[in-house]
Design an enzyme around this catalytic site. Structure first.
Site, mmCIF file in Angstrom:
data_model
loop_
_atom_site.group_PDB
_atom_site.id
_atom_site.type_symbol
_atom_site.label_atom_id
_atom_site.label_comp_id
_atom_site.label_asym_id
_atom_site.label_seq_id
_atom_site.Cartn_x
_atom_site.Cartn_y
_atom_site.Cartn_z
ATOM 1 C CG ASP A 1 -1.986 0.966 1.261
ATOM 2 O OD1 ASP A 1 -2.133 1.681 0.262
ATOM 3 O OD2 ASP A 1 -2.695 1.049 2.286
ATOM 4 C CE LYS B 1 -3.064 5.043 1.417
ATOM 5 N NZ LYS B 1 -2.610 3.892 2.216
ATOM 6 C CG ASP C 1 6.995 12.677 -7.305
ATOM 7 O OD1 ASP C 1 6.941 13.492 -8.252
ATOM 8 O OD2 ASP C 1 7.665 12.862 -6.274
#
Ligand code: 5BU
Length: 478
Positions: free
Chosen positions: A310, A312, A315
């Site tokens: 996870d 996330k 960018d």
């Protein structure tokens, strides 16, 4: 105006572009038609509107109201409306949460027939979105008019919905005319033709899977089994996950947020038989090393579950590529799925493509979050769903709190923020029960963290969550 003049004028104003263009679907095309530029040529714009009006009038009886698909076709519909004194209605693209909250602006009554006006159709998906909102407001649509039919499935798709497509010009006719006018050289013509051939069969989601109507999307009613969903999945990991869920009869994912590698591995081995996915945050493990990953992979294959990091990612594409493939964790080497935010825009997905092409791993888009005050709501959520649809080879599903109508069945919906006996924590987490999210809200996989790993009997607690989530799934099928 005849077709020959139309094509010359479009070419002159640079509405027909040749080169390399990335389409909304991610496909590269050697030809791009941009009819937005017609707003700068009012005479041409009104001539185009007239050609479209005449086309419909010749083939059918002209409906008494027109409606442009936002945005490019709005000026075309307006020009048509003014020239023929035909009333117009306007569909809002974004939800409006003040004033009258109307989806369709203008005066009309239920049962009125509306002509849908669009600049060009590829698959027909945008037209169907507008049709659906018009229908939801009681309006009837039988005819759709476009300037250009790109001949990529829209005619057939619209026909399935009982809609007749009228087009002033087809892509073939456009290419023919450009060639006759000497505007396409041989190599470009070959490129364009092979592109058109290769992309003739673009599919559109069925009506029940169309993007959600603004402003208040509701969970869809009909549920398919996970076995059926495995066949519809467009990402290999999504398909694998649906199959694991069906075989092991579990839609439980456990978030093992422990900070010592041995603790994570012990728990993974102990609950492995009960879960379809084990979720990690490897950057919180104090003694992380490659041996940890190696052992976790062995446990995952022993118990047949998938590993979900996870992370996330958020960018730009180039940076996430390094974050995914390099550094301490080398996530791309072992994670079957990872989460990504959409704040950087859809190009973030390009950062994962090389690696995903080889491994078949899946991306989970963060469409909604469980924490209080989350900003992943409304239009942002809609855009995430759209991003998923446009990249359905790489995207396996969404992290969300509910199934929205626009989330089609090829995607897996995974929901964190699950606990039986708590409403939340002191840091903004909010909890729902397995039954609520799977049965009432229509998501597929529950993600449980502290509810299991902080319990004194994690294995038997995992079984309770598994049974509750599976019972909710079975009961929603009925
Ligand atoms: P909990 O202990 O059940 O609250 O853990 C939930 C897990 O799911 C934890 O790892 C979070 O990082 C993760 N999570 C979440 O809670 N809410 C979200 O919206 C997302 C992830 Br996205």
């Amino acid at each position: 105006m005849d077709l020959n003049t139309l094509v010359s004028r479009l070419h002159e104003i640079n509405a027909v572009k040749l080169g390399q263009f990335k389409l909304k679907s991610g496909i590269m095309s050697p030809i791009y038609i941009d009819l937005r530029v017609t707003v700068s040529s009012p005479v041409l714009l009104s001539q185009i509107a007239e050609m479209m009006y005449q086309k419909v009038s010749q083939d059918s009886s002209m409906p008494p109201i027109v409606c442009g698909v936002p945005y490019t076709a709005l000026p075309i519909a307006t020009a048509m409306s003014i020239a023929h004194d035909t009333p117009m209605v306007m569909r809002r693209k974004e939800a409006k949460n003040y004033g009258t909250a109307q989806l369709i602006e203008g005066r009309y009554k239920a049962g009125d027939n509306v002509l849908v006006v669009e600049d060009l159709v590829t698959s027909g998906a945008s037209v169907l979105e507008t049709v659906r909102d018009l229908n939801a407001s009681g309006l009837v649509v039988t005819d759709v008019v476009v300037l250009l039919d790109r001949q990529q499935g829209a005619r057939q798709e619209l026909a399935k919905h009982g809609l007749k497509l009228h087009s002033v010009i087809t892509m073939e006719e456009l290419i023919d005319t450009l060639t006759k006018q000497g505007k396409l050289d041989e190599p470009t013509l070959a490129l364009v033709n092979s592109f058109l051939e290769a992309n003739r069969a673009v599919t559109v989601p069925a009506a029940s899977q169309m993007p959600a109507a603004a402003p208040a999307p509701k969970p869809a009613k009909k549920y398919l089994t996970y076995e059926e969903r495995a066949k519809l999945a467009t990402n290999p990991t999504a398909s694998k996950l649906f199959n694991i869920m069906a075989t092991k009869k579990t839609n439980l994912a456990v978030a093992v947020d422990l900070t010592r590698k041995q603790e994570v591995l012990n728990l993974a081995d102990s609950i492995g038989s009960e879960i379809c996915v084990l979720k990690t945050h490897v950057d919180i493990i104090d003694d992380y090393d490659q041996d940890f990953v190696h052992q976790l992979e062995q446990i995952a294959s022993k118990h047949n579950f998938l590993i979900f990091e996870d992370r996330k990612f958020a960018d730009i594409g180039n940076t996430v590529k390094y974050q995914f493939e390099s550094g301490v964790y080398h996530i791309s080497k072992w994670a079957h799925m990872v989460t990504i935010h959409g704040v950087a825009g859809p190009a973030i997905i390009d950062g994962f493509r090389d690696s995903i092409k080889q491994t078949g791993a899946g991306l989970l888009l963060l469409a909604q979050m469980s924490s209080k005050g989350s900003l992943c709501v409304g239009e942002y959520t809609n855009q995430m769903i759209e991003m998923g649809k446009q990249n359905s080879d790489a995207v396996m599903g969404f992290i969300c709190q509910e199934r929205l109508e626009s989330m089609s069945d090829n995607f897996v919906l995974m929901t964190p923020g699950i606990q039986f006996n708590s409403k939340g924590d002191s840091m903004g987490q909010q909890y729902n029960t397995p039954d609520y999210v799977v049965k009432e809200k229509g998501t597929d996989v529950i993600i449980v963290g502290r509810g299991i790993y902080q319990n004194s009997e994690p294995k038997s607690e995992a079984i309770k969550y598994k049974q509750a989530a599976w019972a909710a799934y079975e009961s929603r099928l009925n």
